[in-house]
Design an enzyme around this catalytic site. Structure first.
Site, PDB file in Angstrom:
ATOM      1  N   LYS A  58       0.835  -1.211   0.000  1.00 48.15           N
ATOM      2  CA  LYS A  58       0.000   0.000   0.000  1.00 48.15           C
ATOM      3  C   LYS A  58       0.866   1.257   0.000  1.00 48.15           C
ATOM      4  CE  LYS A  58      -2.523  -2.803  -0.411  1.00 48.15           C
ATOM      5  NZ  LYS A  58      -2.452  -4.259  -0.291  1.00 48.15           N
ATOM      6  N   GLY A 190      -0.241 -14.549 -13.207  1.00 49.14           N
ATOM      7  CA  GLY A 190      -1.336 -14.566 -12.234  1.00 49.14           C
ATOM      8  C   GLY A 190      -1.977 -13.189 -12.122  1.00 49.14           C
ATOM      9  N   VAL A 193      -4.858 -10.868  -6.859  1.00 47.11           N
ATOM     10  CA  VAL A 193      -4.745  -9.628  -6.097  1.00 47.11           C
ATOM     11  C   VAL A 193      -3.326  -9.038  -6.191  1.00 47.11           C
ATOM     12  CG1 VAL A 193      -5.470  -8.575  -3.960  1.00 47.11           C
ATOM     13  CG2 VAL A 193      -6.283 -10.828  -4.505  1.00 47.11           C
ATOM     14  N   VAL A 247       1.281 -21.158 -19.456  1.00 51.33           N
ATOM     15  CA  VAL A 247       2.693 -20.766 -19.363  1.00 51.33           C
ATOM     16  C   VAL A 247       3.585 -21.982 -19.593  1.00 51.33           C
ATOM     17  CG1 VAL A 247       4.463 -19.848 -17.809  1.00 51.33           C
ATOM     18  CG2 VAL A 247       2.164 -18.853 -17.802  1.00 51.33           C
ATOM     19  N   GLY A 285      -0.724 -17.388  -6.115  1.00 51.66           N
ATOM     20  CA  GLY A 285      -1.282 -17.880  -4.859  1.00 51.66           C
ATOM     21  C   GLY A 285      -0.196 -18.165  -3.832  1.00 51.66           C
ATOM     22  N   MET A 332      -6.983 -15.890   2.655  1.00 50.05           N
ATOM     23  CA  MET A 332      -5.689 -15.448   3.182  1.00 50.05           C
ATOM     24  C   MET A 332      -5.704 -13.930   3.271  1.00 50.05           C
ATOM     25  SD  MET A 332      -2.905 -17.969   1.491  1.00 50.05           S
ATOM     26  CE  MET A 332      -2.661 -19.636   2.096  1.00 50.05           C
ATOM     27  N   HIS A 458     -23.546  14.886   2.460  1.00 49.17           N
ATOM     28  CA  HIS A 458     -23.411  15.377   1.092  1.00 49.17           C
ATOM     29  C   HIS A 458     -22.368  16.479   1.041  1.00 49.17           C
ATOM     30  CE1 HIS A 458     -24.476  16.546  -2.965  1.00 49.17           C
ATOM     31  NE2 HIS A 458     -24.449  17.805  -2.556  1.00 49.17           N
TER      32      HIS A 458
HETATM   33  P1  FAD Z   1       1.905 -13.953   8.443  1.00 46.65           P
HETATM   34  O1  FAD Z   1       1.594 -12.509   8.308  1.00 46.65           O
HETATM   35  O2  FAD Z   1       2.509 -14.644   7.279  1.00 46.65           O
HETATM   36  O3  FAD Z   1       2.837 -14.096   9.698  1.00 46.65           O
HETATM   37  C1  FAD Z   1       3.413 -15.281  10.071  1.00 46.65           C
HETATM   38  C2  FAD Z   1       4.628 -14.976  10.932  1.00 46.65           C
HETATM   39  O4  FAD Z   1       5.076 -16.179  11.518  1.00 46.65           O
HETATM   40  C3  FAD Z   1       5.818 -14.414  10.154  1.00 46.65           C
HETATM   41  O5  FAD Z   1       6.316 -13.282  10.809  1.00 46.65           O
HETATM   42  C4  FAD Z   1       6.851 -15.535  10.199  1.00 46.65           C
HETATM   43  O6  FAD Z   1       8.169 -15.036  10.262  1.00 46.65           O
HETATM   44  C5  FAD Z   1       6.478 -16.206  11.485  1.00 46.65           C
HETATM   45  N1  FAD Z   1       6.885 -17.618  11.568  1.00 46.65           N
HETATM   46  C6  FAD Z   1       6.593 -18.621  10.726  1.00 46.65           C
HETATM   47  N2  FAD Z   1       7.054 -19.796  11.203  1.00 46.65           N
HETATM   48  C7  FAD Z   1       7.665 -19.503  12.378  1.00 46.65           C
HETATM   49  C8  FAD Z   1       8.327 -20.281  13.336  1.00 46.65           C
HETATM   50  N3  FAD Z   1       8.429 -21.605  13.234  1.00 46.65           N
HETATM   51  N4  FAD Z   1       8.857 -19.652  14.413  1.00 46.65           N
HETATM   52  C9  FAD Z   1       8.759 -18.300  14.559  1.00 46.65           C
HETATM   53  N5  FAD Z   1       8.118 -17.531  13.689  1.00 46.65           N
HETATM   54  C10 FAD Z   1       7.579 -18.127  12.603  1.00 46.65           C
HETATM   55  N6  FAD Z   1      -4.193  -9.072   3.266  1.00 46.65           N
HETATM   56  C11 FAD Z   1      -5.107  -8.120   3.501  1.00 46.65           C
HETATM   57  O7  FAD Z   1      -6.043  -8.349   4.265  1.00 46.65           O
HETATM   58  N7  FAD Z   1      -5.013  -6.885   2.929  1.00 46.65           N
HETATM   59  C12 FAD Z   1      -4.013  -6.580   2.069  1.00 46.65           C
HETATM   60  O8  FAD Z   1      -3.947  -5.454   1.563  1.00 46.65           O
HETATM   61  C13 FAD Z   1      -3.040  -7.554   1.790  1.00 46.65           C
HETATM   62  N8  FAD Z   1      -2.028  -7.295   0.966  1.00 46.65           N
HETATM   63  C14 FAD Z   1      -1.086  -8.252   0.727  1.00 46.65           C
HETATM   64  C15 FAD Z   1      -0.075  -7.964  -0.177  1.00 46.65           C
HETATM   65  C16 FAD Z   1       0.873  -8.917  -0.457  1.00 46.65           C
HETATM   66  C17 FAD Z   1       1.985  -8.588  -1.421  1.00 46.65           C
HETATM   67  C18 FAD Z   1       0.829 -10.178   0.201  1.00 46.65           C
HETATM   68  C19 FAD Z   1       1.880 -11.215  -0.054  1.00 46.65           C
HETATM   69  C20 FAD Z   1      -0.181 -10.472   1.089  1.00 46.65           C
HETATM   70  C21 FAD Z   1      -1.155  -9.517   1.344  1.00 46.65           C
HETATM   71  N9  FAD Z   1      -2.216  -9.776   2.206  1.00 46.65           N
HETATM   72  C22 FAD Z   1      -3.170  -8.812   2.430  1.00 46.65           C
HETATM   73  C23 FAD Z   1      -2.354 -11.064   2.893  1.00 46.65           C
HETATM   74  C24 FAD Z   1      -1.833 -10.950   4.337  1.00 46.65           C
HETATM   75  O9  FAD Z   1      -0.499 -10.519   4.315  1.00 46.65           O
HETATM   76  C25 FAD Z   1      -1.955 -12.284   5.046  1.00 46.65           C
HETATM   77  O10 FAD Z   1      -3.265 -12.776   4.940  1.00 46.65           O
HETATM   78  C26 FAD Z   1      -1.587 -12.132   6.512  1.00 46.65           C
HETATM   79  O11 FAD Z   1      -0.277 -11.652   6.660  1.00 46.65           O
HETATM   80  C27 FAD Z   1      -1.721 -13.459   7.249  1.00 46.65           C
HETATM   81  O12 FAD Z   1      -1.388 -13.279   8.579  1.00 46.65           O
HETATM   82  P2  FAD Z   1      -0.809 -14.476   9.471  1.00 46.65           P
HETATM   83  O13 FAD Z   1      -0.639 -13.907  10.823  1.00 46.65           O
HETATM   84  O14 FAD Z   1      -1.637 -15.671   9.299  1.00 46.65           O
HETATM   85  O15 FAD Z   1       0.602 -14.827   8.831  1.00 46.65           O
HETATM   86  P1  NAI Z   2      -4.518 -15.059  -6.050  1.00 46.83           P
HETATM   87  O1  NAI Z   2      -5.102 -16.344  -5.629  1.00 46.83           O
HETATM   88  O2  NAI Z   2      -5.218 -13.794  -5.716  1.00 46.83           O
HETATM   89  O3  NAI Z   2      -4.330 -15.047  -7.634  1.00 46.83           O
HETATM   90  C1  NAI Z   2      -3.566 -16.001  -8.296  1.00 46.83           C
HETATM   91  C2  NAI Z   2      -3.919 -15.973  -9.767  1.00 46.83           C
HETATM   92  O4  NAI Z   2      -2.965 -16.736 -10.450  1.00 46.83           O
HETATM   93  C3  NAI Z   2      -5.282 -16.595 -10.056  1.00 46.83           C
HETATM   94  O5  NAI Z   2      -6.017 -15.739 -10.902  1.00 46.83           O
HETATM   95  C4  NAI Z   2      -4.931 -17.908 -10.734  1.00 46.83           C
HETATM   96  O6  NAI Z   2      -5.903 -18.324 -11.684  1.00 46.83           O
HETATM   97  C5  NAI Z   2      -3.617 -17.560 -11.409  1.00 46.83           C
HETATM   98  N1  NAI Z   2      -2.750 -18.699 -11.665  1.00 46.83           N
HETATM   99  C6  NAI Z   2      -2.463 -19.730 -10.834  1.00 46.83           C
HETATM  100  N2  NAI Z   2      -1.576 -20.568 -11.413  1.00 46.83           N
HETATM  101  C7  NAI Z   2      -1.278 -20.035 -12.630  1.00 46.83           C
HETATM  102  C8  NAI Z   2      -0.420 -20.426 -13.695  1.00 46.83           C
HETATM  103  N3  NAI Z   2       0.337 -21.525 -13.614  1.00 46.83           N
HETATM  104  N4  NAI Z   2      -0.379 -19.653 -14.799  1.00 46.83           N
HETATM  105  C9  NAI Z   2      -1.123 -18.522 -14.890  1.00 46.83           C
HETATM  106  N5  NAI Z   2      -1.954 -18.110 -13.922  1.00 46.83           N
HETATM  107  C10 NAI Z   2      -2.029 -18.847 -12.795  1.00 46.83           C
HETATM  108  O7  NAI Z   2      -3.029 -15.076  -5.483  1.00 46.83           O
HETATM  109  P2  NAI Z   2      -1.950 -13.937  -5.297  1.00 46.83           P
HETATM  110  O8  NAI Z   2      -2.223 -12.769  -6.163  1.00 46.83           O
HETATM  111  O9  NAI Z   2      -0.647 -14.630  -5.387  1.00 46.83           O
HETATM  112  O10 NAI Z   2      -2.179 -13.476  -3.816  1.00 46.83           O
HETATM  113  C11 NAI Z   2      -2.134 -14.429  -2.759  1.00 46.83           C
HETATM  114  C12 NAI Z   2      -3.081 -14.069  -1.687  1.00 46.83           C
HETATM  115  O11 NAI Z   2      -2.581 -12.972  -0.940  1.00 46.83           O
HETATM  116  C13 NAI Z   2      -4.437 -13.593  -2.181  1.00 46.83           C
HETATM  117  O12 NAI Z   2      -5.296 -14.661  -2.468  1.00 46.83           O
HETATM  118  C14 NAI Z   2      -4.936 -12.816  -1.014  1.00 46.83           C
HETATM  119  O13 NAI Z   2      -5.508 -13.692  -0.101  1.00 46.83           O
HETATM  120  C15 NAI Z   2      -3.671 -12.213  -0.438  1.00 46.83           C
HETATM  121  N6  NAI Z   2      -3.547 -10.819  -0.870  1.00 46.83           N
HETATM  122  C16 NAI Z   2      -4.518  -9.943  -0.495  1.00 46.83           C
HETATM  123  C17 NAI Z   2      -4.467  -8.626  -0.889  1.00 46.83           C
HETATM  124  C18 NAI Z   2      -5.568  -7.726  -0.509  1.00 46.83           C
HETATM  125  O14 NAI Z   2      -6.370  -8.095   0.328  1.00 46.83           O
HETATM  126  N7  NAI Z   2      -5.645  -6.522  -1.077  1.00 46.83           N
HETATM  127  C19 NAI Z   2      -3.352  -8.111  -1.673  1.00 46.83           C
HETATM  128  C20 NAI Z   2      -2.406  -9.137  -2.062  1.00 46.83           C
HETATM  129  C21 NAI Z   2      -2.509 -10.425  -1.637  1.00 46.83           C
END
Ligand code: FAD
Ligand code: NAI
Length: 479
Positions: A58, A190, A193, A247, A285, A332, A458
């Site tokens: 963000k 992909g 999101v 792909v 994913g 997730m 408004h």
């Molecule tokens: P995580 O945030 O993955 O945290 C797990 C933690 O556990 C990590 O710090 C890791 O180091 C630690 N850990 C793992 N194993 C061990 C171990 N054995 N010992 C000690 N520590 C350990 N979600 C949204 O809702 N809004 C968004 O805008 C959004 N944007 C995203 C953008 C991107 C690029 C990505 C990749 C994800 C995004 N997500 C978003 C998804 C979101 O980040 C995850 O759903 C969320 O972080 C999950 O939280 P969690 O606590 O389950 O795990």
């Molecule tokens: P995603 O599940 O959102 O999208 C993956 C896309 O890749 C799908 O459209 C799928 O059909 C495609 N795909 C899968 N295998 C493929 C292949 N071999 N070739 C071509 N296309 C393929 O997963 P993404 O974007 O990796 O994000 C992971 C998760 O992280 C999200 O599902 C979401 O839960 C979380 N996230 C949330 C955000 C938010 O809330 N704003 C921002 C970013 C991530």
């Protein structure tokens, strides 16, 4: 001598750190273990979300949006900027600083709530009488014993088979957030999101972005009308999205002093295509993460995807062991992980923690933003539910016109008989904020009429929400 705790939380992402704080608020002695380490070797709690997910993405979306506005929208306000330049290193440093503020904020919250934080890898050693022995492998090794354990170890990016992330050319979300210069050509696999959000960042900064999606439908989980509107906007911006591709081979090739990626794929027409790019983001994913947790030592059950098996209350197969967030079933999302963390802490305290999976909002932070809660029109049709639909375009909203951002619409879906709101879908400005009203309404099982009769300020974008609710009964006032 092991340290004794009522609750040990493994992982300090949104699921884990929130669970730890809530458990401490409820009077438990709590330890939280996290292994994330920053560039200086220090602890960086906050998980994927804080370090390489929600927050940094963000921050970059914000920077790139400012750049885009300065380049393309300021002039219409009479503001001339001359040649707008982007200092990518500064943008990345700002993002890192935003991340650091969040890491430090969590450490402060741990102190404030008397949560004992351990920096290192946590793993199960064995079940002991009345709990579990957990080893922390950090700078020093420690042994803790907890009566209850909450696993919140999150997820990792899924790689394509035989194409490991090198974070130089083939990037996961981690590498995608620290690209040092604007790639001339960026490929993304992909169009989910991450693909759309990160593709948008670099497209705004000048990359030629091609997103390759395996499925023939764009954003299949999103309401079809909304996905269509969003696709139109992305096409107009020049975000090239190819659907229905297969792909093939991906190679890293040397180009002078640099390396490039070459992606072979078959397009929807069955033609063989080769795409060369400076960088490739693979966003197909994520996979649940239990690496190094030593689940075998205690017999913690995983499913075929590697997720920890839990029931509706986040209880695992082991007494006193719970799991929340990305490492278990369900969307997730950070806020889903947080809600589960709170609910588990409250259940441990004998309360009735509760997560309503039907009202978890989704937001995609592109421009226009896409946000929704509840069921889509195609889901309602598939479920055989009789519904009424009403929508209102931002084009007819005064605030949107004043903002200069009239793309998109708000759409309500309500039960044909009872008028209960079944889904709200938004594509347009500030959809991420507007969706909160719909979540509250659905949580209280409101009808579309309830929203239609509430006074909205408004001029505000939220009037589009009220008008969409009015549209369910075919009585919009401004359209
Ligand atoms: P995580 O945030 O993955 O945290 C797990 C933690 O556990 C990590 O710090 C890791 O180091 C630690 N850990 C793992 N194993 C061990 C171990 N054995 N010992 C000690 N520590 C350990 N979600 C949204 O809702 N809004 C968004 O805008 C959004 N944007 C995203 C953008 C991107 C690029 C990505 C990749 C994800 C995004 N997500 C978003 C998804 C979101 O980040 C995850 O759903 C969320 O972080 C999950 O939280 P969690 O606590 O389950 O795990
Ligand atoms: P995603 O599940 O959102 O999208 C993956 C896309 O890749 C799908 O459209 C799928 O059909 C495609 N795909 C899968 N295998 C493929 C292949 N071999 N070739 C071509 N296309 C393929 O997963 P993404 O974007 O990796 O994000 C992971 C998760 O992280 C999200 O599902 C979401 O839960 C979380 N996230 C949330 C955000 C938010 O809330 N704003 C921002 C970013 C991530």
């Amino acid at each position: 001598m092991s340290k004794q705790f009522d609750v040990i939380v493994i992982g300090a992402g949104p699921g884990g750190y929130i669970a730890a704080i809530r458990a401490a608020q409820l009077g438990f002695q709590v330890a939280c273990i996290d292994e994330w380490t920053n560039a200086a070797g220090g602890a960086a709690p906050g998980g994927t979300c804080t370090n390489v997910g929600c927050i940094p993405s963000k921050a970059l979306l914000q920077s790139s949006e400012h750049f885009d506005h300065a380049n393309h929208h300021f002039a219409e306000h009479g503001i001339s900027t001359g040649n707008v330049k982007m200092d990518v290193a500064k943008m990345i440093a700002r993002k890192d600083n935003v991340v650091k503020q969040n890491n430090d904020g969590i450490l402060y919250l741990f102190k404030k709530n008397k949560v004992s934080f351990f920096h290192g890898r946590g793993s199960f050693v064995k079940a002991v009488e009345g709990g579990y022995e957990i080893k922390v492998a950090g700078k020093a090794e420690e042994t803790l014993v907890g009566k209850q354990v909450i696993v919140a170890t999150g997820s990792n990016a899924r790689a394509l088979p035989n194409v490991p992330f090198d974070e130089v050319n083939v990037l996961s979300n981690d590498g995608a957030l620290r690209v040092g210069a604007v790639p001339k050509k960026l490929a993304v696999i992909g169009s989910g999101v991450i693909g759309l959000e990160m593709g948008s960042v670099w497209r705004r900064l000048g990359s030629e972005v091609t997103i390759l999606e395996g499925l023939p439908t764009f954003l299949g989980a999103v309401d079809e009308q909304i996905a269509k509107e969003a696709k139109k906007a992305f096409d107009k911006q020049g975000l090239k999205i190819e659907l229905g591709v297969k792909v093939g081979e991906i190679k890293t090739v040397k180009k002078g002093r640099n390396t490039e990626v070459s992606i072979a794929y078959t397009n929807a027409k069955g033609e063989e295509v080769k795409l060369d790019a400076d960088k490739l983001i693979v966003s197909i994913g994520r996979v649940p993460n239990t690496n190094g947790l030593n689940v075998e030592a205690v017999g913690l059950q995983l499913d075929e995807r590697g997720a920890i098996v839990v029931d509706g209350d986040c209880k695992t197969n082991l007494p006193g062991v719970w799991a929340v967030g990305d490492v278990v079933r369900g969307p997730m999302l950070a806020h889903k992980a947080e809600e589960e963390g709170v609910a588990v802490a409250e259940r441990i305290a004998g309360q009735h923690g509760h997560v309503n999976f039907n009202t978890i909002p989704w937001v995609i932070y592109t421009s226009p933003e896409i946000a929704w809660v509840g069921r889509t029109e195609q889901q309602l049709k598939a479920d055989g539910v009789k519904y009424k639909a009403g929508s209102f375009p931002f084009l007819a909203n005064g605030r949107a016109r004043a903002l200069g951002d009239t793309t998109g619409l708000v759409k309500f879906l309500a039960d044909a008989q009872t008028d209960e709101i079944l889904g709200v879908h938004i594509v347009g400005p500030m959809a991420s904020e507007l969706i909160a009203e719909a979540v509250v309404a659905m949580e209280f099982r409101a009808s579309a009429e309830d929203i239609a009769r509430i006074c909205h300020a408004h001029p505000s974008l939220s009037e589009a929400t009220k008008e969409a609710a009015l549209a369910v009964d075919k009585r919009t006032l401004n359209f």
